[in-house]
Write a protein that holds these residues in place. Structure first.
Motif, PDB file in Angstrom:
ATOM      1  N   GLU A 277       0.856  -1.190   0.000  1.00 15.51           N
ATOM      2  CA  GLU A 277       0.000   0.000   0.000  1.00 15.51           C
ATOM      3  C   GLU A 277       0.890   1.238   0.000  1.00 15.51           C
ATOM      4  O   GLU A 277       1.888   1.278   0.723  1.00 15.51           O
ATOM      5  CB  GLU A 277      -0.922  -0.022   1.209  1.00 15.51           C
ATOM      6  CG  GLU A 277      -1.991   1.052   1.168  1.00 15.51           C
ATOM      7  CD  GLU A 277      -3.006   0.885   2.289  1.00 15.51           C
ATOM      8  OE1 GLU A 277      -4.024   0.207   2.067  1.00 15.51           O
ATOM      9  OE2 GLU A 277      -2.755   1.432   3.379  1.00 15.51           O
ATOM     10  N   PHE A 278       0.511   2.246  -0.789  1.00 15.97           N
ATOM     11  CA  PHE A 278       1.355   3.433  -0.916  1.00 15.97           C
ATOM     12  C   PHE A 278       0.506   4.625  -1.325  1.00 15.97           C
ATOM     13  O   PHE A 278      -0.661   4.478  -1.696  1.00 15.97           O
ATOM     14  CB  PHE A 278       2.470   3.193  -1.950  1.00 15.97           C
ATOM     15  CG  PHE A 278       1.967   2.742  -3.299  1.00 15.97           C
ATOM     16  CD1 PHE A 278       1.672   3.652  -4.302  1.00 15.97           C
ATOM     17  CD2 PHE A 278       1.763   1.400  -3.550  1.00 15.97           C
ATOM     18  CE1 PHE A 278       1.205   3.240  -5.534  1.00 15.97           C
ATOM     19  CE2 PHE A 278       1.286   0.971  -4.786  1.00 15.97           C
ATOM     20  CZ  PHE A 278       1.005   1.895  -5.776  1.00 15.97           C
ATOM     21  N   THR A 279       1.116   5.795  -1.238  1.00 12.70           N
ATOM     22  CA  THR A 279       0.442   7.043  -1.597  1.00 12.70           C
ATOM     23  C   THR A 279       1.114   7.645  -2.829  1.00 12.70           C
ATOM     24  O   THR A 279       2.345   7.746  -2.884  1.00 12.70           O
ATOM     25  CB  THR A 279       0.507   8.049  -0.439  1.00 12.70           C
ATOM     26  OG1 THR A 279      -0.147   7.485   0.699  1.00 12.70           O
ATOM     27  CG2 THR A 279      -0.192   9.350  -0.819  1.00 12.70           C
ATOM     28  N   VAL A 280       0.310   8.011  -3.826  1.00 10.39           N
ATOM     29  CA  VAL A 280       0.814   8.713  -5.012  1.00 10.39           C
ATOM     30  C   VAL A 280       0.552  10.201  -4.806  1.00 10.39           C
ATOM     31  O   VAL A 280      -0.601  10.630  -4.706  1.00 10.39           O
ATOM     32  CB  VAL A 280       0.134   8.207  -6.295  1.00 10.39           C
ATOM     33  CG1 VAL A 280       0.623   9.005  -7.493  1.00 10.39           C
ATOM     34  CG2 VAL A 280       0.393   6.723  -6.491  1.00 10.39           C
ATOM     35  N   GLY A 281       1.625  10.994  -4.689  1.00 11.28           N
ATOM     36  CA  GLY A 281       1.486  12.416  -4.421  1.00 11.28           C
ATOM     37  C   GLY A 281       1.066  13.201  -5.655  1.00 11.28           C
ATOM     38  O   GLY A 281       0.920  12.665  -6.756  1.00 11.28           O
ATOM     39  N   THR A 282       0.864  14.501  -5.466  1.00  6.30           N
ATOM     40  CA  THR A 282       0.467  15.348  -6.593  1.00  6.30           C
ATOM     41  C   THR A 282       1.566  15.487  -7.623  1.00  6.30           C
ATOM     42  O   THR A 282       1.304  15.914  -8.747  1.00  6.30           O
ATOM     43  CB  THR A 282       0.084  16.749  -6.057  1.00  6.30           C
ATOM     44  OG1 THR A 282       1.201  17.279  -5.295  1.00  6.30           O
ATOM     45  CG2 THR A 282      -1.126  16.662  -5.148  1.00  6.30           C
ATOM     46  N   LYS A 321      -7.354  19.135 -11.358  1.00  4.66           N
ATOM     47  CA  LYS A 321      -6.280  19.504 -10.443  1.00  4.66           C
ATOM     48  C   LYS A 321      -5.702  18.249  -9.796  1.00  4.66           C
ATOM     49  O   LYS A 321      -6.446  17.367  -9.359  1.00  4.66           O
ATOM     50  CB  LYS A 321      -6.798  20.457  -9.363  1.00  4.66           C
ATOM     51  CG  LYS A 321      -7.266  21.791  -9.927  1.00  4.66           C
ATOM     52  CD  LYS A 321      -7.724  22.723  -8.798  1.00  4.66           C
ATOM     53  CE  LYS A 321      -8.180  24.069  -9.351  1.00  4.66           C
ATOM     54  NZ  LYS A 321      -8.631  24.979  -8.262  1.00  4.66           N
ATOM     55  N   PRO A 322      -4.361  18.140  -9.712  1.00  3.89           N
ATOM     56  CA  PRO A 322      -3.740  16.949  -9.111  1.00  3.89           C
ATOM     57  C   PRO A 322      -4.129  16.810  -7.645  1.00  3.89           C
ATOM     58  O   PRO A 322      -4.303  17.786  -6.923  1.00  3.89           O
ATOM     59  CB  PRO A 322      -2.226  17.230  -9.252  1.00  3.89           C
ATOM     60  CG  PRO A 322      -2.126  18.250 -10.328  1.00  3.89           C
ATOM     61  CD  PRO A 322      -3.354  19.086 -10.235  1.00  3.89           C
ATOM     62  N   MET A 323      -4.282  15.543  -7.221  1.00  5.48           N
ATOM     63  CA  MET A 323      -4.550  15.265  -5.808  1.00  5.48           C
ATOM     64  C   MET A 323      -3.865  13.962  -5.416  1.00  5.48           C
ATOM     65  O   MET A 323      -3.622  13.098  -6.257  1.00  5.48           O
ATOM     66  CB  MET A 323      -6.065  15.164  -5.551  1.00  5.48           C
ATOM     67  CG  MET A 323      -6.715  13.959  -6.162  1.00  5.48           C
ATOM     68  SD  MET A 323      -8.462  13.834  -5.685  1.00  5.48           S
ATOM     69  CE  MET A 323      -8.908  12.292  -6.489  1.00  5.48           C
ATOM     70  N   ALA A 324      -3.544  13.849  -4.127  1.00  4.86           N
ATOM     71  CA  ALA A 324      -2.879  12.653  -3.611  1.00  4.86           C
ATOM     72  C   ALA A 324      -3.915  11.555  -3.388  1.00  4.86           C
ATOM     73  O   ALA A 324      -5.015  11.808  -2.937  1.00  4.86           O
ATOM     74  CB  ALA A 324      -2.153  12.963  -2.307  1.00  4.86           C
ATOM     75  N   VAL A 325      -3.551  10.301  -3.733  1.00  6.16           N
ATOM     76  CA  VAL A 325      -4.429   9.142  -3.549  1.00  6.16           C
ATOM     77  C   VAL A 325      -3.646   7.990  -2.944  1.00  6.16           C
ATOM     78  O   VAL A 325      -2.429   7.894  -3.106  1.00  6.16           O
ATOM     79  CB  VAL A 325      -5.066   8.698  -4.882  1.00  6.16           C
ATOM     80  CG1 VAL A 325      -5.975   9.762  -5.440  1.00  6.16           C
ATOM     81  CG2 VAL A 325      -4.004   8.339  -5.901  1.00  6.16           C
ATOM     82  N   THR A 326      -4.354   7.115  -2.237  1.00 10.69           N
ATOM     83  CA  THR A 326      -3.758   5.905  -1.663  1.00 10.69           C
ATOM     84  C   THR A 326      -4.124   4.714  -2.536  1.00 10.69           C
ATOM     85  O   THR A 326      -5.284   4.553  -2.903  1.00 10.69           O
ATOM     86  CB  THR A 326      -4.263   5.683  -0.230  1.00 10.69           C
ATOM     87  OG1 THR A 326      -3.890   6.819   0.561  1.00 10.69           O
ATOM     88  CG2 THR A 326      -3.643   4.429   0.378  1.00 10.69           C
ATOM     89  N   MET A 327      -3.127   3.901  -2.879  1.00 10.37           N
ATOM     90  CA  MET A 327      -3.339   2.767  -3.769  1.00 10.37           C
ATOM     91  C   MET A 327      -2.767   1.501  -3.138  1.00 10.37           C
ATOM     92  O   MET A 327      -1.982   1.567  -2.189  1.00 10.37           O
ATOM     93  CB  MET A 327      -2.693   3.022  -5.131  1.00 10.37           C
ATOM     94  CG  MET A 327      -3.152   4.317  -5.795  1.00 10.37           C
ATOM     95  SD  MET A 327      -2.431   4.581  -7.432  1.00 10.37           S
ATOM     96  CE  MET A 327      -3.289   3.321  -8.373  1.00 10.37           C
ATOM     97  N   ARG A 328      -3.165   0.367  -3.700  1.00  7.93           N
ATOM     98  CA  ARG A 328      -2.683  -0.923  -3.200  1.00  7.93           C
ATOM     99  C   ARG A 328      -2.437  -1.838  -4.387  1.00  7.93           C
ATOM    100  O   ARG A 328      -3.298  -1.962  -5.262  1.00  7.93           O
ATOM    101  CB  ARG A 328      -3.717  -1.531  -2.239  1.00  7.93           C
ATOM    102  CG  ARG A 328      -3.294  -2.879  -1.638  1.00  7.93           C
ATOM    103  CD  ARG A 328      -4.294  -3.289  -0.573  1.00  7.93           C
ATOM    104  NE  ARG A 328      -4.002  -4.606  -0.022  1.00  7.93           N
ATOM    105  CZ  ARG A 328      -4.644  -5.160   0.997  1.00  7.93           C
ATOM    106  NH1 ARG A 328      -5.607  -4.484   1.598  1.00  7.93           N
ATOM    107  NH2 ARG A 328      -4.338  -6.366   1.431  1.00  7.93           N
TER     108      ARG A 328
END
Length: 339
Positions: A277-282, A321-328
């Motif tokens: 699991e990780f976060t993709v930043g803007t 607009k870019p936004m941060a999301v959490t993915m797996r």
């Protein structure tokens, strides 16, 4: 003499073998009570909640519990009971999420509460979405706030908040349209009544000829129609604009780094997989990559995290607009190739 030496060596090794066996037995018992049993207890209620969510909703309406007066073990017991009764997010003050969150407030590293919240989060999101669809906005907002305490960076929260905002705006628009329709009907009825009264008064006072009466009636109808058109134009000008739709685009992988197959796993011909699991930043970079689940444990973890941390994405967009999301993602290790 040789036989005597062999007998002494065998006698000396026997206690050592027994000691090793005893240590292994103790470690096995400790692993059962400290690791396997708690995880099973946390997983079983989550599975029950999954099955129950597909059937009829529970009719439990328990009163709020004095959470501050409960011990950690009592909180965990109340949480398991709430899951069994299908009280995942409601009622307020007596639901599984609030009990588990209170446990983490006291013991931030309590693995049982962390695992339970992670496993039941999707079912909680479904409950919040149902509240939105039923237009119970106050309850939906409370449940979304509760979910954000459990996993504030989860991408599902962004979708739920967008749906809640869109439903509120749609309800406001429908209420305004209904109000305008009723006002318009009242104005039409008043105009028709006024025209009828004017026609009756003119006929009674002057007794005009039939042609004049018809002309007067036509003028009155034309005036009423013109007034009606003006009212409709004014009503259309005052009508609120439709709410702007929310457009969300998922993050797109643009650069992928394959994980290194561990040397020890190659030698022992081991295969397996790792859920990361990780976060993709803007900016499209991967942050906070960590292992959620793996089989076997601790064999491919480091290799999977190192590879995912080097991935690059085109960031997710909300209304452009870019936004941060959490993915797996699941990284699979098989001899000869990895994916």
């Amino acid at each position: 003499m040789t036989a005597s030496k062999r007998g002494r060596a065998s006698g000396a090794s026997t206690p050592m073998i027994l000691a090793i066996i005893a240590i292994l037995v103790v470690l096995g018992v400790a692993a059962w009570f400290l690791i396997i049993k708690p995880n099973r207890e946390a997983g079983a209620p989550a599975m029950k909640q999954s099955s129950a969510s597909q059937g009829a909703p529970s009719s439990a309406s328990s009163a709020p519990v004095n959470v501050a007066s409960l011990t950690t073990d009592q909180l965990l017991a109340e949480a398991r009971k709430a899951l069994n009764d299908q009280r995942l997010l409601a009622p307020a003050g007596n639901n599984a999420f609030e009990f588990y969150l209170k446990v983490l407030e006291r013991q931030p590293n309590n693995q049982v509460a962390r695992d339970a919240l992670r496993e039941t989060f999707p079912f909680g999101a479904n409950a919040a979405e149902q509240a939105i669809n039923q237009r119970d906005f106050g309850e939906a907002q409370r449940e979304i706030d509760l979910l954000s305490k459990a996993d504030p960076e989860n991408y599902t929260l962004t979708i739920l908040r967008s749906k809640l905002d869109a439903q509120r705006k749609l309800q406001d628009h429908e209420q305004q349209a209904e109000s305008d329709k009723l006002a318009q009907q009242k104005r039409q009825a008043a105009a028709q009544q006024a025209a009828a009264e004017q026609a009756a008064a003119a006929k009674a006072s002057a007794q005009p000829s039939l042609a004049e009466a018809q002309a007067e009636k036509a003028r009155q109808e034309a005036a009423a129609a013109a007034a009606q058109r003006k009212r409709e134009q004014a009503s259309a000008a005052k009508a609120p604009a439709k709410p702007a739709p929310v457009s969300i685009q998922d993050a797109v992988l643009t650069h992928q780094v394959k994980p290194r197959y561990p040397t020890a796993a190659v030698r022992s011909s081991q295969e397996g997989w790792v859920d990361v699991e990780f976060t993709v930043g803007t900016d499209g970079k991967v942050n906070d990559a960590h292992v959620v689940e793996a089989k076997p444990h601790h064999v491919f973890d480091r290799s999977a995290v190192d590879a995912v941390s080097k991935w690059r994405y085109k960031p997710a967009l909300r209304n452009g607009k870019p936004m941060a999301v959490t993915m797996r993602r699941r990284i699979v290790f098989t001899l000869g190739r990895q994916r």
